[in-house]
Design a protein around this motif. Structure first.
Motif, PDB file in Angstrom:
ATOM      1  N   ASP A 147      12.814 -24.278 -20.569  1.00 18.02           N
ATOM      2  CA  ASP A 147      12.178 -25.592 -20.381  1.00 18.02           C
ATOM      3  C   ASP A 147      12.964 -26.691 -21.083  1.00 18.02           C
ATOM      4  OD1 ASP A 147      10.143 -24.607 -18.827  1.00 18.02           O
ATOM      5  OD2 ASP A 147       8.736 -24.357 -20.489  1.00 18.02           O
ATOM      6  N   LEU A 148      13.437 -26.401 -22.292  1.00 23.72           N
ATOM      7  CA  LEU A 148      14.223 -27.393 -23.020  1.00 23.72           C
ATOM      8  C   LEU A 148      15.527 -27.713 -22.309  1.00 23.72           C
ATOM      9  CD1 LEU A 148      13.760 -26.433 -26.770  1.00 23.72           C
ATOM     10  CD2 LEU A 148      13.264 -28.654 -25.730  1.00 23.72           C
ATOM     11  N   MET A 149      16.161 -26.690 -21.765  1.00 22.86           N
ATOM     12  CA  MET A 149      17.398 -26.920 -21.022  1.00 22.86           C
ATOM     13  C   MET A 149      17.141 -27.758 -19.774  1.00 22.86           C
ATOM     14  SD  MET A 149      19.870 -25.806 -22.714  1.00 22.86           S
ATOM     15  CE  MET A 149      21.121 -26.023 -21.458  1.00 22.86           C
ATOM     16  N   GLU A 150      15.968 -27.540 -19.152  1.00 26.46           N
ATOM     17  CA  GLU A 150      15.608 -28.346 -17.981  1.00 26.46           C
ATOM     18  C   GLU A 150      15.371 -29.802 -18.382  1.00 26.46           C
ATOM     19  OE1 GLU A 150      12.120 -28.611 -14.557  1.00 26.46           O
ATOM     20  OE2 GLU A 150      12.435 -26.724 -15.650  1.00 26.46           O
ATOM     21  N   VAL A 151      14.730 -30.016 -19.542  1.00 26.31           N
ATOM     22  CA  VAL A 151      14.515 -31.371 -20.031  1.00 26.31           C
ATOM     23  C   VAL A 151      15.850 -32.060 -20.289  1.00 26.31           C
ATOM     24  CG1 VAL A 151      13.654 -32.737 -21.978  1.00 26.31           C
ATOM     25  CG2 VAL A 151      12.241 -30.910 -21.016  1.00 26.31           C
ATOM     26  N   VAL A 152      16.744 -31.371 -20.992  1.00 28.08           N
ATOM     27  CA  VAL A 152      18.040 -31.959 -21.343  1.00 28.08           C
ATOM     28  C   VAL A 152      18.866 -32.226 -20.089  1.00 28.08           C
ATOM     29  CG1 VAL A 152      20.229 -31.516 -22.517  1.00 28.08           C
ATOM     30  CG2 VAL A 152      18.076 -30.938 -23.646  1.00 28.08           C
ATOM     31  N   THR A 153      18.760 -31.347 -19.114  1.00 25.34           N
ATOM     32  CA  THR A 153      19.589 -31.461 -17.906  1.00 25.34           C
ATOM     33  C   THR A 153      19.077 -32.536 -16.957  1.00 25.34           C
ATOM     34  OG1 THR A 153      20.134 -29.104 -18.053  1.00 25.34           O
ATOM     35  CG2 THR A 153      20.557 -30.195 -15.950  1.00 25.34           C
ATOM     36  N   HIS A 154      17.762 -32.647 -16.804  1.00 26.32           N
ATOM     37  CA  HIS A 154      17.202 -33.504 -15.763  1.00 26.32           C
ATOM     38  C   HIS A 154      16.578 -34.806 -16.275  1.00 26.32           C
ATOM     39  CE1 HIS A 154      17.257 -29.471 -13.793  1.00 26.32           C
ATOM     40  NE2 HIS A 154      17.670 -30.193 -12.769  1.00 26.32           N
ATOM     41  N   THR A 155      16.480 -34.978 -17.588  1.00 25.26           N
ATOM     42  CA  THR A 155      15.891 -36.205 -18.134  1.00 25.26           C
ATOM     43  C   THR A 155      16.997 -37.165 -18.560  1.00 25.26           C
ATOM     44  OG1 THR A 155      14.002 -34.929 -18.968  1.00 25.26           O
ATOM     45  CG2 THR A 155      14.309 -37.149 -19.854  1.00 25.26           C
ATOM     46  N   LYS A 156      16.836 -38.425 -18.193  1.00 27.53           N
ATOM     47  CA  LYS A 156      17.815 -39.438 -18.598  1.00 27.53           C
ATOM     48  C   LYS A 156      17.552 -39.818 -20.060  1.00 27.53           C
ATOM     49  CE  LYS A 156      18.203 -41.382 -13.934  1.00 27.53           C
ATOM     50  NZ  LYS A 156      17.973 -42.576 -13.081  1.00 27.53           N
ATOM     51  N   LEU A 157      18.393 -39.313 -20.931  1.00 30.90           N
ATOM     52  CA  LEU A 157      18.255 -39.571 -22.354  1.00 30.90           C
ATOM     53  C   LEU A 157      19.191 -40.702 -22.770  1.00 30.90           C
ATOM     54  CD1 LEU A 157      18.267 -35.888 -23.708  1.00 30.90           C
ATOM     55  CD2 LEU A 157      16.285 -37.302 -23.157  1.00 30.90           C
ATOM     56  N   GLY A 158      18.677 -41.589 -23.602  1.00 30.12           N
ATOM     57  CA  GLY A 158      19.511 -42.643 -24.165  1.00 30.12           C
ATOM     58  C   GLY A 158      19.871 -42.313 -25.607  1.00 30.12           C
ATOM     59  N   PHE A 159      21.024 -42.765 -26.041  1.00 23.79           N
ATOM     60  CA  PHE A 159      21.484 -42.502 -27.409  1.00 23.79           C
ATOM     61  C   PHE A 159      21.838 -43.829 -28.062  1.00 23.79           C
ATOM     62  CE2 PHE A 159      22.282 -38.731 -24.892  1.00 23.79           C
ATOM     63  CZ  PHE A 159      21.770 -37.722 -25.686  1.00 23.79           C
ATOM     64  N   LEU A 160      21.356 -44.008 -29.291  1.00 19.87           N
ATOM     65  CA  LEU A 160      21.527 -45.286 -29.976  1.00 19.87           C
ATOM     66  C   LEU A 160      21.892 -45.038 -31.429  1.00 19.87           C
ATOM     67  CD1 LEU A 160      21.102 -48.433 -30.084  1.00 19.87           C
ATOM     68  CD2 LEU A 160      18.713 -47.948 -30.635  1.00 19.87           C
ATOM     69  N   LYS A 161      22.806 -45.865 -31.937  1.00 16.49           N
ATOM     70  CA  LYS A 161      23.156 -45.852 -33.350  1.00 16.49           C
ATOM     71  C   LYS A 161      22.906 -47.240 -33.918  1.00 16.49           C
ATOM     72  CE  LYS A 161      26.639 -42.177 -33.297  1.00 16.49           C
ATOM     73  NZ  LYS A 161      28.029 -41.802 -33.687  1.00 16.49           N
ATOM     74  N   LEU A 162      22.347 -47.283 -35.133  1.00 17.31           N
ATOM     75  CA  LEU A 162      22.110 -48.560 -35.808  1.00 17.31           C
ATOM     76  C   LEU A 162      22.686 -48.503 -37.213  1.00 17.31           C
ATOM     77  CD1 LEU A 162      18.469 -49.829 -35.085  1.00 17.31           C
ATOM     78  CD2 LEU A 162      20.603 -50.767 -34.238  1.00 17.31           C
ATOM     79  N   ALA A 163      23.365 -49.560 -37.605  1.00 17.22           N
ATOM     80  CA  ALA A 163      23.844 -49.665 -38.980  1.00 17.22           C
ATOM     81  C   ALA A 163      22.703 -50.100 -39.881  1.00 17.22           C
ATOM     82  CB  ALA A 163      24.999 -50.657 -39.052  1.00 17.22           C
ATOM     83  N   ALA A 164      22.819 -49.813 -41.157  1.00 17.19           N
ATOM     84  CA  ALA A 164      21.792 -50.205 -42.124  1.00 17.19           C
ATOM     85  C   ALA A 164      21.549 -51.706 -42.063  1.00 17.19           C
ATOM     86  CB  ALA A 164      22.214 -49.797 -43.528  1.00 17.19           C
ATOM     87  N   GLY A 165      20.268 -52.084 -42.039  1.00 14.40           N
ATOM     88  CA  GLY A 165      19.890 -53.488 -42.005  1.00 14.40           C
ATOM     89  C   GLY A 165      19.631 -54.035 -40.619  1.00 14.40           C
ATOM     90  N   LYS A 166      20.057 -53.322 -39.576  1.00 19.81           N
ATOM     91  CA  LYS A 166      19.856 -53.784 -38.205  1.00 19.81           C
ATOM     92  C   LYS A 166      18.423 -53.505 -37.745  1.00 19.81           C
ATOM     93  CE  LYS A 166      24.045 -55.261 -37.354  1.00 19.81           C
ATOM     94  NZ  LYS A 166      24.338 -56.680 -37.061  1.00 19.81           N
ATOM     95  N   CYS A 167      17.895 -54.396 -36.915  1.00 21.63           N
ATOM     96  CA  CYS A 167      16.520 -54.270 -36.438  1.00 21.63           C
ATOM     97  C   CYS A 167      16.453 -53.383 -35.202  1.00 21.63           C
ATOM     98  CB  CYS A 167      15.959 -55.657 -36.131  1.00 21.63           C
ATOM     99  SG  CYS A 167      14.208 -55.644 -35.654  1.00 21.63           S
ATOM    100  N   LEU A 168      15.516 -52.457 -35.199  1.00 24.90           N
ATOM    101  CA  LEU A 168      15.290 -51.608 -34.030  1.00 24.90           C
ATOM    102  C   LEU A 168      14.302 -52.273 -33.082  1.00 24.90           C
ATOM    103  CD1 LEU A 168      15.561 -48.872 -32.529  1.00 24.90           C
ATOM    104  CD2 LEU A 168      13.638 -48.048 -33.938  1.00 24.90           C
ATOM    105  N   VAL A 169      13.106 -52.584 -33.555  1.00 29.27           N
ATOM    106  CA  VAL A 169      12.089 -53.277 -32.757  1.00 29.27           C
ATOM    107  C   VAL A 169      11.321 -54.221 -33.663  1.00 29.27           C
ATOM    108  CG1 VAL A 169      11.821 -51.420 -31.051  1.00 29.27           C
ATOM    109  CG2 VAL A 169      10.370 -51.446 -33.095  1.00 29.27           C
ATOM    110  N   LYS A 170      10.743 -55.260 -33.070  1.00 36.48           N
ATOM    111  CA  LYS A 170       9.941 -56.217 -33.822  1.00 36.48           C
ATOM    112  C   LYS A 170       8.483 -56.129 -33.391  1.00 36.48           C
ATOM    113  CE  LYS A 170      13.578 -59.642 -34.697  1.00 36.48           C
ATOM    114  NZ  LYS A 170      13.989 -61.066 -34.536  1.00 36.48           N
ATOM    115  N   GLU A 171       7.599 -56.421 -34.324  1.00 34.45           N
ATOM    116  CA  GLU A 171       6.174 -56.473 -34.008  1.00 34.45           C
ATOM    117  C   GLU A 171       5.931 -57.400 -32.821  1.00 34.45           C
ATOM    118  OE1 GLU A 171       1.980 -58.142 -35.912  1.00 34.45           O
ATOM    119  OE2 GLU A 171       3.827 -58.212 -37.084  1.00 34.45           O
TER     120      GLU A 171
END
Length: 220
Positions: free
Chosen positions: A20-44
């Motif tokens: 099931d995990l392999m099916e998730v990894v294979t068929h799901t569109k996953l996004g990858f993100l890197k943030l440096a210290a101090g950068k905002c991810l989301v705001k209220e």
């Protein structure tokens, strides 16, 4: 670390078979993100359009009361899912602001892909239902808990009720007068109780700021 090993660290994927995990990894569109210290991810107040998984690093979370009188800053560490409940329901906007406290890595899944996982992966669907049901049950029980017997106990409940995660270091930017108004007590009594807690090394008081090294220590 392989992607499926990273996903297994999160409760939404625990209990899934390797297939099931392999099916998730294979068929799901996953996004990858890197943030440096101090950068905002989301705001209220921003719209929640993705399920965001913190796989490495730590985030600083800031939550502000409706009247602006109290601001709470706390830290959460990987593995952590950023407000998954905000993807659905009445308010589909973040209730807190999240910034990178250190270098952070994320895996993101947009809402449509989450909907597809809910349709095709029974374990994922049950895990999400269990998480939301557990949160709902905890909220329901709050009103029925034994009332605090002292001002100190009321202060402890005040602090816990305003945090996303019930442990670790917290910083409250709030005036004693605001706490007194919120608890319907006098500023003098609040000051005496907080100073007693400071003498017990449960917190430290500063001008307009209260530092709590470990929130769970307030229960000791």
């Amino acid at each position: 670390m392989e992607i499926y090993d990273q996903l297994l660290r999160f409760p939404l994927f625990q209990g899934m078979s390797h297939a099931d995990l392999m099916e998730v990894v294979t068929h799901t569109k996953l996004g990858f993100l890197k943030l440096a210290a101090g950068k905002c991810l989301v705001k209220e107040g921003e719209s929640c359009t993705h399920m965001t998984f913190l796989t490495h690093g730590s985030l600083q979370c800031e939550t502000i009361s409706d009247d602006g009188g109290c601001r709470v800053v706390e830290s959460v560490k990987a593995p952590y899912i950023v407000q998954p409940d905000r993807l659905f329901g009445l308010s589909q906007r973040y209730s807190s602001t999240f910034k990178a406290d250190s270098a952070c890595n994320f895996i993101t899944i947009d809402k449509q892909e989450v909907m597809l996982l809910l349709e095709t992966q029974l374990v994922f669907r049950l895990n999400l239902l269990n998480i939301m049901a557990t949160d709902s049950q905890r909220m329901h029980r709050r009103a029925w808990r034994t009332a605090p017997k002292s001002l100190r106990e009321r202060l402890v409940r005040y602090f816990f009720a305003r945090c996303l995660y019930p442990a670790g270091p917290k910083t409250f930017y709030v005036l004693m007068k605001q706490i007194a108004d919120d608890l319907n007590d006098s500023r003098l009594d609040i000051s005496h109780a907080l100073n007693d807690m400071q003498r017990d090394q449960q917190l430290s008081l500063h001008r307009g700021r209260i530092e709590i090294p470990l929130l769970e220590r307030l229960l000791m």
